[in-house]
Design a protein around this motif. Structure first.
Motif, PDB file in Angstrom:
ATOM      1  N   GLU A   1       4.315  21.607 -69.783  1.00 16.49           N
ATOM      2  CA  GLU A   1       5.034  20.414 -69.538  1.00 16.49           C
ATOM      3  C   GLU A   1       4.250  19.120 -70.274  1.00 16.49           C
ATOM      4  OE1 GLU A   1       6.309  19.537 -65.676  1.00 16.49           O
ATOM      5  OE2 GLU A   1       8.135  20.484 -66.104  1.00 16.49           O
ATOM      6  N   GLY A   2       4.997  18.292 -70.769  1.00 14.65           N
ATOM      7  CA  GLY A   2       4.425  16.962 -71.191  1.00 14.65           C
ATOM      8  C   GLY A   2       5.063  16.471 -72.522  1.00 14.65           C
ATOM      9  N   VAL A   3       4.550  15.405 -73.045  1.00 16.61           N
ATOM     10  CA  VAL A   3       5.206  14.614 -74.205  1.00 16.61           C
ATOM     11  C   VAL A   3       4.201  14.877 -75.421  1.00 16.61           C
ATOM     12  CG1 VAL A   3       5.883  12.458 -75.194  1.00 16.61           C
ATOM     13  CG2 VAL A   3       6.469  13.044 -72.950  1.00 16.61           C
ATOM     14  N   TYR A   4       4.762  15.287 -76.345  1.00 16.19           N
ATOM     15  CA  TYR A   4       3.991  15.860 -77.467  1.00 16.19           C
ATOM     16  C   TYR A   4       4.528  15.123 -78.987  1.00 16.19           C
ATOM     17  CZ  TYR A   4       2.394  19.507 -74.126  1.00 16.19           C
ATOM     18  OH  TYR A   4       2.068  20.027 -73.049  1.00 16.19           O
ATOM     19  N   THR A   5       3.662  15.235 -79.821  1.00 18.52           N
ATOM     20  CA  THR A   5       4.001  14.949 -81.135  1.00 18.52           C
ATOM     21  C   THR A   5       3.665  16.007 -82.276  1.00 18.52           C
ATOM     22  OG1 THR A   5       4.094  13.292 -83.071  1.00 18.52           O
ATOM     23  CG2 THR A   5       2.067  13.296 -81.569  1.00 18.52           C
TER      24      THR A   5
ATOM     25  N   ALA B   1       8.405  14.991 -78.581  1.00 19.45           N
ATOM     26  CA  ALA B   1       9.105  16.283 -78.044  1.00 19.45           C
ATOM     27  C   ALA B   1       8.666  16.219 -76.806  1.00 19.45           C
ATOM     28  CB  ALA B   1       9.072  17.390 -78.912  1.00 19.45           C
ATOM     29  N   GLN B   2       9.592  16.466 -75.603  1.00 17.99           N
ATOM     30  CA  GLN B   2       9.209  16.564 -74.180  1.00 17.99           C
ATOM     31  C   GLN B   2       9.417  18.069 -73.935  1.00 17.99           C
ATOM     32  OE1 GLN B   2      10.764  13.682 -71.349  1.00 17.99           O
ATOM     33  NE2 GLN B   2       9.096  14.252 -69.932  1.00 17.99           N
ATOM     34  N   ILE B   3       8.483  18.683 -72.971  1.00 21.13           N
ATOM     35  CA  ILE B   3       8.782  19.956 -72.552  1.00 21.13           C
ATOM     36  C   ILE B   3       8.545  19.701 -70.987  1.00 21.13           C
ATOM     37  CG2 ILE B   3       7.999  22.099 -72.219  1.00 21.13           C
ATOM     38  CD1 ILE B   3       6.451  22.319 -75.018  1.00 21.13           C
ATOM     39  N   LEU B   4       9.965  20.189 -70.476  1.00 24.24           N
ATOM     40  CA  LEU B   4      10.064  20.290 -69.079  1.00 24.24           C
ATOM     41  C   LEU B   4      10.568  21.638 -68.402  1.00 24.24           C
ATOM     42  CD1 LEU B   4      12.616  17.355 -69.065  1.00 24.24           C
ATOM     43  CD2 LEU B   4      10.376  17.513 -68.060  1.00 24.24           C
ATOM     44  N   GLN B   5       9.860  22.018 -67.405  1.00 20.76           N
ATOM     45  CA  GLN B   5      10.110  23.416 -66.786  1.00 20.76           C
ATOM     46  C   GLN B   5      10.622  23.435 -65.331  1.00 20.76           C
ATOM     47  OE1 GLN B   5       5.759  24.276 -68.815  1.00 20.76           O
ATOM     48  NE2 GLN B   5       6.736  26.179 -67.672  1.00 20.76           N
ATOM     49  N   THR B   6      11.542  24.342 -65.293  1.00 20.50           N
ATOM     50  CA  THR B   6      11.958  24.823 -63.861  1.00 20.50           C
ATOM     51  C   THR B   6      12.100  26.064 -63.731  1.00 20.50           C
ATOM     52  OG1 THR B   6      14.244  24.716 -64.684  1.00 20.50           O
ATOM     53  CG2 THR B   6      13.602  22.696 -63.840  1.00 20.50           C
ATOM     54  N   PRO B   7      11.983  26.906 -62.530  1.00 19.82           N
ATOM     55  CA  PRO B   7      12.111  28.182 -62.536  1.00 19.82           C
ATOM     56  C   PRO B   7      13.296  28.735 -63.326  1.00 19.82           C
ATOM     57  CG  PRO B   7      11.765  27.363 -60.221  1.00 19.82           C
ATOM     58  CD  PRO B   7      11.960  26.131 -61.195  1.00 19.82           C
TER      59      PRO B   7
ATOM     60  N   TYR C   1      13.540  28.566 -66.524  1.00 23.40           N
ATOM     61  CA  TYR C   1      13.873  27.612 -67.715  1.00 23.40           C
ATOM     62  C   TYR C   1      13.066  26.918 -68.203  1.00 23.40           C
ATOM     63  CZ  TYR C   1      18.910  28.881 -66.248  1.00 23.40           C
ATOM     64  OH  TYR C   1      19.906  29.310 -66.142  1.00 23.40           O
ATOM     65  N   VAL C   2      12.822  26.877 -69.659  1.00 22.53           N
ATOM     66  CA  VAL C   2      11.760  25.972 -70.149  1.00 22.53           C
ATOM     67  C   VAL C   2      13.038  24.922 -71.085  1.00 22.53           C
ATOM     68  CG1 VAL C   2      10.233  25.495 -71.974  1.00 22.53           C
ATOM     69  CG2 VAL C   2       9.787  27.335 -70.247  1.00 22.53           C
ATOM     70  N   THR C   3      12.887  23.686 -70.974  1.00 21.38           N
ATOM     71  CA  THR C   3      13.732  22.712 -71.633  1.00 21.38           C
ATOM     72  C   THR C   3      12.697  22.051 -72.501  1.00 21.38           C
ATOM     73  OG1 THR C   3      15.199  22.836 -69.897  1.00 21.38           O
ATOM     74  CG2 THR C   3      15.252  20.707 -71.605  1.00 21.38           C
ATOM     75  N   ILE C   4      13.466  22.017 -74.071  1.00 22.09           N
ATOM     76  CA  ILE C   4      12.558  20.815 -74.948  1.00 22.09           C
ATOM     77  C   ILE C   4      13.706  19.993 -75.511  1.00 22.09           C
ATOM     78  CG2 ILE C   4      11.365  21.069 -77.228  1.00 22.09           C
ATOM     79  CD1 ILE C   4      10.906  24.116 -76.969  1.00 22.09           C
ATOM     80  N   PHE C   5      13.190  18.619 -75.154  1.00 21.57           N
ATOM     81  CA  PHE C   5      13.972  17.733 -75.445  1.00 21.57           C
ATOM     82  C   PHE C   5      13.361  17.093 -76.854  1.00 21.57           C
ATOM     83  CE2 PHE C   5      14.107  13.034 -75.765  1.00 21.57           C
ATOM     84  CZ  PHE C   5      15.631  12.628 -75.784  1.00 21.57           C
ATOM     85  N   TYR C   6      14.041  16.681 -77.867  1.00 26.47           N
ATOM     86  CA  TYR C   6      13.524  16.160 -79.162  1.00 26.47           C
ATOM     87  C   TYR C   6      13.893  14.878 -79.389  1.00 26.47           C
ATOM     88  CZ  TYR C   6      12.797  21.175 -80.481  1.00 26.47           C
ATOM     89  OH  TYR C   6      12.349  22.411 -80.625  1.00 26.47           O
ATOM     90  N   GLU C   7      12.810  13.909 -79.408  1.00 21.76           N
ATOM     91  CA  GLU C   7      13.304  12.523 -79.937  1.00 21.76           C
ATOM     92  C   GLU C   7      14.428  12.234 -80.919  1.00 21.76           C
ATOM     93  OE1 GLU C   7      10.606   8.654 -80.227  1.00 21.76           O
ATOM     94  OE2 GLU C   7       9.891  10.216 -81.242  1.00 21.76           O
ATOM     95  N   SER C   8      14.247  12.866 -81.963  1.00 23.89           N
ATOM     96  CA  SER C   8      15.232  12.852 -83.146  1.00 23.89           C
ATOM     97  C   SER C   8      16.361  13.587 -82.861  1.00 23.89           C
ATOM     98  CB  SER C   8      14.402  13.211 -84.382  1.00 23.89           C
ATOM     99  OG  SER C   8      15.561  13.226 -85.252  1.00 23.89           O
ATOM    100  N   MET C   9      17.627  12.834 -82.828  1.00 23.36           N
ATOM    101  CA  MET C   9      18.984  13.418 -82.789  1.00 23.36           C
ATOM    102  C   MET C   9      19.037  13.718 -81.119  1.00 23.36           C
ATOM    103  SD  MET C   9      20.692  13.213 -85.299  1.00 23.36           S
ATOM    104  CE  MET C   9      21.905  14.111 -85.175  1.00 23.36           C
ATOM    105  N   HIS C  10      18.294  13.293 -80.299  1.00 27.21           N
ATOM    106  CA  HIS C  10      18.469  13.826 -79.005  1.00 27.21           C
ATOM    107  C   HIS C  10      18.771  14.998 -78.663  1.00 27.21           C
ATOM    108  CE1 HIS C  10      22.285  12.391 -79.446  1.00 27.21           C
ATOM    109  NE2 HIS C  10      22.235  11.130 -79.858  1.00 27.21           N
ATOM    110  N   ASP C  11      18.149  15.907 -79.455  1.00 25.05           N
ATOM    111  CA  ASP C  11      18.533  17.274 -79.326  1.00 25.05           C
ATOM    112  C   ASP C  11      17.882  17.903 -77.871  1.00 25.05           C
ATOM    113  OD1 ASP C  11      20.388  17.874 -81.196  1.00 25.05           O
ATOM    114  OD2 ASP C  11      18.795  18.297 -82.728  1.00 25.05           O
ATOM    115  N   VAL C  12      18.605  18.793 -77.398  1.00 20.95           N
ATOM    116  CA  VAL C  12      18.079  19.395 -76.157  1.00 20.95           C
ATOM    117  C   VAL C  12      18.106  21.028 -76.266  1.00 20.95           C
ATOM    118  CG1 VAL C  12      17.859  19.464 -73.584  1.00 20.95           C
ATOM    119  CG2 VAL C  12      18.368  17.477 -74.623  1.00 20.95           C
ATOM    120  N   ARG C  13      17.032  21.767 -76.009  1.00 23.18           N
ATOM    121  CA  ARG C  13      17.216  23.238 -75.962  1.00 23.18           C
ATOM    122  C   ARG C  13      16.844  23.660 -74.616  1.00 23.18           C
ATOM    123  NH1 ARG C  13      13.059  25.431 -80.077  1.00 23.18           N
ATOM    124  NH2 ARG C  13      14.107  27.569 -79.281  1.00 23.18           N
TER     125      ARG C  13
END
Length: 352
Positions: free
Chosen positions: A60-64, A195-201, A203-215
């Protein structure tokens, strides 16, 4: 869209263990009393990847992923994959000077260069992001890809008068310019490289700043979606291999075209297969290792290695990820582009 206003060196390869092993058993022996022989220096402590409350490696964290290292190795550096410390320092100084010159002269392809001054990243220490093939260059194209490229170039030529690239229809604007999607995987961009990585049991979620895309990436061993179901950003399925998150990424749509400039050449992504590896190598850095396959486009797979840095002052936390206010449904953008194209064609016809 908004850009960051004035607010990367990847970790050096770990060679200490190799050096110690090369010294042999004698290096580990204690010096005899009264001897001037020095004892071996203690090995550096190995980074221990933190864990989530449920026991998964914590990414988890905010990265570039911003970097000034080119995707492919420049011809002038052929045969050289890593920069020396002195070369790295010189390069950083040159790039810093060039950036300041760009701000003064307003040299940039679109926006005022000052808007990019804090979103450039740092060189990685390598001569290219691409690490396989060993020459740091993309593999040759297949016959199909060469034909596609020729067709794209011929079509683009019909839309160009001098330096003007004309728009005669909304279809002449890229998926990205129409704010529908931005090609994956993300490598280098002009701006909004956070990009920001978030985790829950599970799942791993990646939020991209550009185009506000979420995986949203399941890590519970579920199968991929049916191959008939295609998505702009594909279908991701992950699992853990020790401390590394391995993501199998497929089911892209041919409607999505790869980055038209660098690195992937504007090809349809329907047959794209990507394998990602996310591994935290220190408290602030994730090593992002990616293998790309498409046997209809490239004659062999290729791999790139790109640090995601969490120590950049521009990306200190979630508040530094700007809202990507794109222009979905911007009628005037299309209307004005078409109107301008008609005016350019009329002026060109008047010269004949």
């Amino acid at each position: 869209m908004r850009h960051r206003f004035l607010a990367r060196m990847s970790p050096l390869p770990v060679v200490a263990a190799l050096l110690l092993s090369a010294q042999g058993p004698a290096a580990a022996q204690q010096a005899a009393p009264g001897s001037t022989q020095k004892t071996a220096a203690p090995a550096p402590a190995r980074f221990v990847v933190p864990r989530t409350a449920w026991g998964d490696p914590d990414l988890e964290g905010v990265y570039t992923f911003a970097t000034l290292t080119p995707f492919q190795r420049p011809a002038a550096q052929a045969g050289k994959d890593v920069l020396t410390e002195e070369e790295q320092k010189t390069l950083e100084e040159q790039l810093k000077k060039k950036l300041q010159e760009n701000i003064v002269t307003n040299e940039h392809f679109s926006y005022n260069a000052i808007w990019f001054s804090s979103d450039e990243g740092r060189p990685t220490g390598r001569t290219s992001i691409l690490i396989d093939p060993e020459d740091g260059r993309l593999p040759p194209l297949t016959e199909r890809a060469q034909q596609l490229r020729a067709e794209m170039q011929a079509h683009a030529a019909t839309k160009r008068i001098g330096k003007d690239q004309l728009v005669d229809s909304w279809e002449d604007l890229s998926i990205y310019n129409r704010c529908i999607g931005r090609p994956m995987p993300r490598v280098t961009q002009e701006y909004n490289q956070g990009a920001q990585i978030l985790q829950t049991p599970g799942y791993v979620t990646i939020f991209y700043e550009s185009m506000h895309d979420v995986r949203v990436i399941p890590v519970d061993n579920r199968p991929h979606l049916d191959s008939a179901i295609r998505q702009w950003n594909g279908d991701s399925r992950g699992h853990w291999e020790a401390d590394t998150l391995v993501v199998d990424w497929t089911n892209f749509s041919d409607k999505q075209k790869s980055d038209g400039s660098t690195p992937f050449g504007g090809f349809p992504q329907g047959n794209l297969h990507v394998t990602e590896r996310f591994r935290k190598v220190n408290a602030t850095t994730i090593d992002y290792l990616v293998t790309v396959e498409d046997p209809t486009i490239w004659t062999r797979p290729f791999t790139f290695d790109l640090p995601w840095r969490g120590d950049d002052p521009t990306y200190r936390g979630p508040d530094d990820l700007f809202e990507y206010a794109c222009h979905e449904g911007n009628y005037r953008m299309v209307e004005n582009s078409i109107t301008a194209a008609k005016a350019v064609r009329k002026a060109q016809a008047g010269k004949k």
